[in-house]
Design a protein around this motif. Structure first.
Motif, PDB file in Angstrom:
ATOM      1  N   THR A 160      -8.514   1.427   5.561  1.00 41.30           N
ATOM      2  CA  THR A 160      -8.103   2.606   4.799  1.00 41.30           C
ATOM      3  C   THR A 160      -6.591   2.664   4.654  1.00 41.30           C
ATOM      4  N   GLN A 161      -5.872   2.323   5.738  1.00 43.55           N
ATOM      5  CA  GLN A 161      -4.411   2.332   5.684  1.00 43.55           C
ATOM      6  C   GLN A 161      -3.908   1.270   4.707  1.00 43.55           C
ATOM      7  N   LYS A 162      -4.572   0.093   4.662  1.00 44.53           N
ATOM      8  CA  LYS A 162      -4.183  -0.969   3.728  1.00 44.53           C
ATOM      9  C   LYS A 162      -4.391  -0.506   2.291  1.00 44.53           C
ATOM     10  N   VAL A 163      -5.544   0.165   2.052  1.00 47.84           N
ATOM     11  CA  VAL A 163      -5.810   0.674   0.706  1.00 47.84           C
ATOM     12  C   VAL A 163      -4.766   1.717   0.314  1.00 47.84           C
ATOM     13  N   ILE A 164      -4.422   2.585   1.274  1.00 55.59           N
ATOM     14  CA  ILE A 164      -3.412   3.612   1.002  1.00 55.59           C
ATOM     15  C   ILE A 164      -2.070   2.960   0.700  1.00 55.59           C
ATOM     16  N   THR A 165      -1.714   1.923   1.471  1.00 52.89           N
ATOM     17  CA  THR A 165      -0.433   1.233   1.234  1.00 52.89           C
ATOM     18  C   THR A 165      -0.414   0.578  -0.136  1.00 52.89           C
ATOM     19  N   GLU A 170       1.307   0.581  -5.801  1.00 57.41           N
ATOM     20  CA  GLU A 170       0.933   0.651  -7.209  1.00 57.41           C
ATOM     21  C   GLU A 170       1.520   1.898  -7.860  1.00 57.41           C
ATOM     22  N   ILE A 171       1.468   3.018  -7.122  1.00 58.32           N
ATOM     23  CA  ILE A 171       2.054   4.262  -7.645  1.00 58.32           C
ATOM     24  C   ILE A 171       3.554   4.102  -7.841  1.00 58.32           C
ATOM     25  N   ALA A 172       4.230   3.433  -6.876  1.00 54.64           N
ATOM     26  CA  ALA A 172       5.670   3.214  -7.006  1.00 54.64           C
ATOM     27  C   ALA A 172       5.979   2.348  -8.228  1.00 54.64           C
ATOM     28  N   MET A 173       5.149   1.305  -8.437  1.00 50.55           N
ATOM     29  CA  MET A 173       5.355   0.448  -9.603  1.00 50.55           C
ATOM     30  C   MET A 173       5.137   1.226 -10.894  1.00 50.55           C
ATOM     31  N   LEU A 174       4.078   2.025 -10.918  1.00 52.11           N
ATOM     32  CA  LEU A 174       3.815   2.824 -12.114  1.00 52.11           C
ATOM     33  C   LEU A 174       4.929   3.825 -12.370  1.00 52.11           C
ATOM     34  N   GLU A 175       5.447   4.418 -11.287  1.00 54.58           N
ATOM     35  CA  GLU A 175       6.569   5.351 -11.446  1.00 54.58           C
ATOM     36  C   GLU A 175       7.797   4.625 -11.979  1.00 54.58           C
TER      37      GLU A 175
END
Length: 242
Positions: A160-165, A170-175
């Motif tokens: 779960t932590q790996k998925v969150i990371t 991905e969110i940082a890249m999209l931002e």
């Protein structure tokens, strides 16, 4: 005196009790028997026998004759009858005392039983409270067990932590892409505004040059017209001189 009620077999009903005497008559008979020390309606009551012995002794004493021997016999008979009458009285007194002690013991036992009843009622209320608390505790345990099973069905925390990371990356890249797109869009807006300004200026320049060209052509036409007119006027004057 009392005919006990009979229970009819197979019906579960009890026949009402029937009394040979009424309640008031019954109480009077019991009181009379207690006072006269008789337990049966047959025979002469002891009190009457004692009274007869006393009357015979008193009558013999009142005689003036020399009857000391008879008086002594009657006195002994009266005392013997008195002793006989006194023994049941002593027994009755002993029974009464025993009944009083039994009554006191019964009252003590009654108080003790009442205390035990109150204690039992308090214990019942306490057990009810404990039962309710146990029900609530059991419900909480069942809820915890359901949550534990639900948690056990979930993947490990590391995954779960790996998925969150990964999602955070991905969110940082999209931002970042969103920021770059925003900047590009803003630049394109400025460039487009500049282009529109240049086009507007160019259009104004073309319109100004066209206006000047038209003005120059108009002036040229006017000048040419004036020149032709002057040439025609000079020719006429020359013809007139000739």
């Amino acid at each position: 005196m009392l005919a006990r009620g009979r229970k009819v077999a197979g019906k579960g009903e009890t026949v009402a009790a029937h009394y040979a005497f009424g309640p008031l008559e019954d109480d009077f008979i019991i009181k009379h028997r207690l006072l006269t020390r008789t337990t049966t309606t047959r025979g002469e009551p002891p009190l009457k026998k004692l009274q007869k012995k006393f009357n015979a002794f008193a009558s013999e004493v009142e005689k003036e004759a020399d009857n000391y021997g008879d008086c002594e016999k009657l006195a002994k008979a009266f005392l013997q009858e008195l002793n006989t009458f006194e023994i049941p009285l002593l027994k009755s007194k002993a029974v009464i005392d025993a009944n009083l002690r039994e009554k006191e013991n019964f009252n003590d036992l009654k108080d003790e039983i009442n205390g035990q009843i109150l204690q039992a009622q308090a214990d019942i209320e306490d057990l009810k409270r404990q039962l309710e608390e146990s029900k609530i505790e059991r419900q909480h345990k069942e809820e915890c067990e359901a949550i534990r099973k639900l948690v056990a069905m979930q993947p490990p925390r590391s995954e779960t932590q790996k998925v969150i990371t990964d999602l955070e990356k991905e969110i940082a890249m999209l931002e970042a892409e969103n920021t770059a797109s925003s900047r590009t869009l803003e630049l394109r807006k400025k460039q487009f505004a500049l282009l529109l300004h240049v086009v507007d200026e160019l259009q104004n320049t073309i319109e100004e040059e066209h206006r000047i060209l038209v003005e120059e052509m108009r002036n040229a036409v006017d000048d040419h017209s004036k020149s032709g007119l002057e040439d025609a006027t000079g020719g006429l004057e020359a013809m007139a001189v000739d």
